[in-house]
Design a protein around this motif. Structure first.
Motif, short mmCIF file in Angstrom:
data_model
loop_
_atom_site.label_atom_id
_atom_site.label_comp_id
_atom_site.label_asym_id
_atom_site.label_seq_id
_atom_site.Cartn_x
_atom_site.Cartn_y
_atom_site.Cartn_z
N VAL A 1 0.87 -1.16 0.00
CA VAL A 1 0.00 0.00 0.00
C VAL A 1 0.91 1.22 0.00
O VAL A 1 1.95 1.24 0.68
CB VAL A 1 -0.96 0.01 1.21
N ALA A 2 0.54 2.21 -0.82
CA ALA A 2 1.34 3.43 -0.91
C ALA A 2 0.45 4.63 -0.64
O ALA A 2 -0.75 4.63 -0.95
CB ALA A 2 1.98 3.55 -2.29
N LEU A 3 1.06 5.67 -0.05
CA LEU A 3 0.33 6.89 0.29
C LEU A 3 0.94 8.07 -0.44
O LEU A 3 2.17 8.28 -0.41
CB LEU A 3 0.40 7.13 1.81
N TYR A 4 0.08 8.86 -1.11
CA TYR A 4 0.52 10.01 -1.89
C TYR A 4 -0.20 11.28 -1.42
O TYR A 4 -1.32 11.22 -0.89
CB TYR A 4 0.21 9.80 -3.38
N GLN A 5 0.46 12.41 -1.66
CA GLN A 5 -0.17 13.70 -1.45
C GLN A 5 -1.02 14.01 -2.68
O GLN A 5 -0.51 13.99 -3.81
CB GLN A 5 0.90 14.79 -1.26
N GLN B 1 4.25 0.59 2.29
CA GLN B 1 4.45 -0.51 3.23
C GLN B 1 3.98 -1.80 2.60
O GLN B 1 3.02 -1.83 1.83
CB GLN B 1 3.68 -0.25 4.53
N ARG B 2 4.68 -2.87 2.91
CA ARG B 2 4.29 -4.19 2.45
C ARG B 2 3.07 -4.65 3.26
O ARG B 2 3.00 -4.44 4.48
CB ARG B 2 5.44 -5.17 2.64
N VAL B 3 2.12 -5.28 2.56
CA VAL B 3 0.93 -5.81 3.23
C VAL B 3 0.79 -7.28 2.84
O VAL B 3 1.76 -7.93 2.49
CB VAL B 3 -0.32 -4.98 2.88
N THR C 1 -5.77 8.65 9.29
CA THR C 1 -4.43 8.26 9.77
C THR C 1 -4.09 6.81 9.47
O THR C 1 -2.93 6.43 9.47
CB THR C 1 -4.31 8.48 11.29
N ARG C 2 -5.11 6.00 9.24
CA ARG C 2 -4.86 4.58 8.99
C ARG C 2 -5.53 4.15 7.69
O ARG C 2 -6.58 4.67 7.31
CB ARG C 2 -5.37 3.73 10.16
N SER D 1 6.37 8.60 6.58
CA SER D 1 7.68 8.08 6.18
C SER D 1 8.06 6.83 6.95
O SER D 1 9.03 6.15 6.60
CB SER D 1 8.75 9.16 6.39
N ASN D 2 7.31 6.54 8.00
CA ASN D 2 7.59 5.35 8.82
C ASN D 2 6.29 4.62 9.15
O ASN D 2 5.90 4.52 10.31
CB ASN D 2 8.32 5.76 10.10
N PRO D 3 5.59 4.12 8.14
CA PRO D 3 4.30 3.47 8.38
C PRO D 3 4.45 2.18 9.18
O PRO D 3 5.45 1.46 9.05
CB PRO D 3 3.77 3.19 6.97
N VAL D 4 3.46 1.91 10.01
CA VAL D 4 3.47 0.71 10.85
C VAL D 4 2.28 -0.15 10.47
O VAL D 4 1.13 0.30 10.46
CB VAL D 4 3.39 1.09 12.34
N VAL D 5 2.56 -1.42 10.15
CA VAL D 5 1.49 -2.31 9.70
C VAL D 5 1.15 -3.34 10.76
O VAL D 5 2.03 -3.89 11.43
CB VAL D 5 1.89 -3.01 8.38
N SER D 6 -0.16 -3.56 10.95
CA SER D 6 -0.67 -4.65 11.78
C SER D 6 -1.54 -5.52 10.89
O SER D 6 -2.16 -5.03 9.95
CB SER D 6 -1.49 -4.11 12.95
#
Length: 636
Positions: free
Chosen positions: A133-137, A147-149, A163-164, A194-199
């Motif tokens: 998953v990628a996040l863009y402006q 981040q890898r999912v 935020t999520r 810049s530092n995404p956290v995946v659960s």
């Protein structure tokens, strides 16, 4: 439950939403400050066309209000098309987001927009590897983080605070069925992009509970698959408070409930089936008679198998709307090794049909081939799934159920005729009689019980399970059914009130249940999933909630007032396909309009550039993004 279609008024009443789109939160898009309309209707405004036919060049749209930009999944190019919607009458492509830098050979599956951010679900190559998953402006298309999912993220959704990001990782097996990854839901915290956290909310806790799930009605049936491998998340709805997600498990005919904070699956709910013997739940079951014939059938049910799901809130309660598309598992269908070589007794030595069941799994089969009096062997090397061949030598219909169409103990009678049930596609994996341990009961070819040393060779079906509800449903937050539209969609498409084309000048009945890539093809989809409701979105205007439901095969968008979840009211239908008598083809799309609606997004009047509420529809077959105005209608 009863559903009514009432002539020109077209009211649905009851006594009792592949892939992303908008931000997909309950009440995600609201026009609360405007006057509440008595009703609404759609009018065609414009479209942006890629010129690509049947290549998934315009699948899922998402909208950012601040930049007035549309982001449209172009799977063909493996990128996201960026359209300027500052003038809704003239959408213009201004840029594209490529994901090649994130993963070579990757494919964009889904997009969502929220709070000036754009989230993209990216499928890896091969699809069985973990995706991204990628996040863009939205304003400048800057990549903020990725981040890898899980494997094959098929849909993406934001939590309300932006935020999520959640991804539905479908985890389909490889085409040769040699690799079958686990399905899951990833929850990625992008508070620090810049530092995404995946659960990860996975289904491993259900491994070993497969039989219990089956007994509850959850379809766990992939050969050799654990529950975690077999459960395939499709589409996500997120609660208004951001605490809970509901995820359709399409092939499993189930719904998973997720606690977002702990990334835990808290429940799996079977969605049941629609009884085709009940008036108001009928179907047109044949594509061969070229007439509209919607009727009930005893012993036939429809598995809901929903694709899209969206939520909305009424009086503090969350309700979930699903588009009951239907979907069959068909892996290895193009693999000759799976089917085996067709037998030929004239060849010396004779050629034997030797299929390889390890090379695939196809569950779909026509009724006429399933219950043919000559058994299964005649179809070997053609379309006979080897897993079915291993189960029995043939199949029978229970005369106590199917006597109405001529079934007797050892003969299917007229039930398998093309104008009755013969053409209907069903799953062979369920519906046959079993013993107390769930093992198939075996009968003699004449339908009798084995006696003495006799060994039964045939299974007997007392229920035929077809694909899809051909409907939309509304459920409460526990998954309990509040409303289902039954056969109202097909009844409407067959009626004199239904018109096609942006000018509404073509009779729907002349092209009833047509396919999105065909011309002059009345009835062609009746044997499969009918009009195929697939994509949906919900918008609120004033105090009312409205459902926009896309019909993938027949095309067009149906609109309902769903303010009362137990009694939706029909509002409108607009189908902007213009040419129906000639089949579309690559390089010849001029004049065809929009084919194959996939994803939909509602834009409130407050967020649109022209101050008018809009509906945007991505059409995967025509490769076009259509813009409709949502017009409010007042009695005074």
């Amino acid at each position: 439950m009863k559903n009514l279609y009432l002539g020109a008024g077209v009211i649905l009443a009851a006594t009792l939403t592949a892939c992303g789109g908008d931000s997909n939160q309950p009440d995600a898009v609201v026009d609360e400050a405007v006057r509440t309309p008595d009703s609404i209707k759609l009018s065609y405004v414009s479209r942006y066309s890629t010129g690509s036919f049947d290549a998934s060049a315009a699948e899922i749209p998402a909208y950012d209000a601040a930049s007035q930009r549309l982001f449209v999944v172009n799977a063909e190019q493996g990128e996201l098309d960026v359209l300027d919607l500052s003038d809704p009458e003239n959408p213009v492509k201004i840029d594209a987001i490529s994901v090649a830098g994130i993963a070579p050979g990757a494919e964009v599956n889904s997009v969502a927009a929220s709070h000036g951010l754009v989230a993209v679900a990216i499928e890896a190559e091969p699809k069985t590897d973990n995706g991204f998953v990628a996040l863009y402006q939205a304003s400048d298309l800057t990549l903020l983080g990725s981040q890898r999912v899980g494997a094959q993220p098929d849909m993406v959704a934001f939590t309300p605070d932006g935020t999520r990001v959640l991804t539905a990782n479908e985890g389909e097996p490889s085409d040769d069925y040699q690799t079958d990854p686990e399905g899951s839901i990833s929850i990625v915290d992008f508070s620090d992009p810049s530092n995404p956290v995946v659960s990860t909310a996975d289904f491993t806790a259900y491994n070993g509970q497969e039989e219990s799930l089956r007994n509850q009605g959850v379809r766990i049936y992939g050969p050799g698959a654990s529950a975690a491998q077999d459960l395939e998340p499709e589409y996500i709805a997120v609660s208004a408070d951001g605490n809970t997600a509901w995820v359709t498990l399409q092939e499993n005919n189930a719904l998973a409930k997720v606690d977002i904070a702990t990334a835990t699956i808290t429940d799996i709910v079977s969605l049941g089936e629609i009884d085709r013997s009940v008036e108001g739940n009928g179907i047109d079951a044949s594509d061969d008679d070229e007439v509209i014939n919607i009727r009930t059938f005893a012993g036939v049910v429809g598995l809901y198998l929903p694709d899209s799901i969206h939520g909305y809130t009424v009086n503090g309660k969350t309700y979930l709307v699903t588009a009951n598309e239907g979907d069959a598992r068909a892996w290895g269908e193009d693999n000759d090794d799976y089917w085996g070589e067709e037998a030929d007794a004239k060849v010396v030595p004779p050629v034997a049909c030797e299929p390889d069941a390890s090379q695939g799994f196809v569950e779909e089969f026509r009724v006429k081939h399933l219950v043919h009096n000559s058994g299964f062997a005649r179809r070997c090397g053609d379309d006979l799934p080897p897993q079915l061949s291993a189960l029995a030598e043939g199949a029978l219909l229970d005369p106590a159920v199917f006597g109405y169409c001529g079934a007797t103990a050892g003969d299917s009678g007229d039930c398998r005729e093309d104008d009755v049930l013969g053409r209907l596609n069903i799953t062979w994996t369920m519906g046959y009689k079993t013993d107390v341990d769930g093992q198939p009961l075996k009968f003699m070819a004449n339908g009798s019980q084995p006696e003495g040393d006799e060994v039964g060779t045939h299974i007997m079906y007392d229920t035929l399970y077809s694909y899809g509800g051909r409907s939309f449903s509304i459920r409460d937050d526990s998954g309990d059914l509040v409303f289902d539209s039954g056969d109202a969609i097909e009844q409407f498409l067959a009626s004199d009130d239904c018109k096609l084309g942006s000018e509404r000048s073509i009779d729907c009945a002349d092209y009833f249940n047509s396919g999105h890539d065909e011309g002059n093809a009345i009835d062609s989809r009746s044997d499969a999933k009918g009009p195929e409701p697939e994509g949906l979105t919900i918008g609120q205007i004033g105090d009312k909630h409205f459902l926009f439901l896309g019909l993938e095969r027949m095309g067009g968008v149906l609109v309902y007032d769903i303010t009362d979840p137990a009694a939706p009211v029909y509002q409108d239908y607009l189908n902007s396909r213009e040419t129906w008598d000639v089949a579309p083809e690559a390089g010849n799309l001029d004049g065809y309009g929009d084919l194959g609606p996939e994803g939909l997004v509602f834009i409130s009047a407050a967020d649109s550039a022209n101050g008018k509420a809009l509906l945007v529809v991505g059409n995967e077959v025509s490769g076009s993004t259509a813009i409709y105005e949502v017009q409010s209608v007042f009695s005074e």
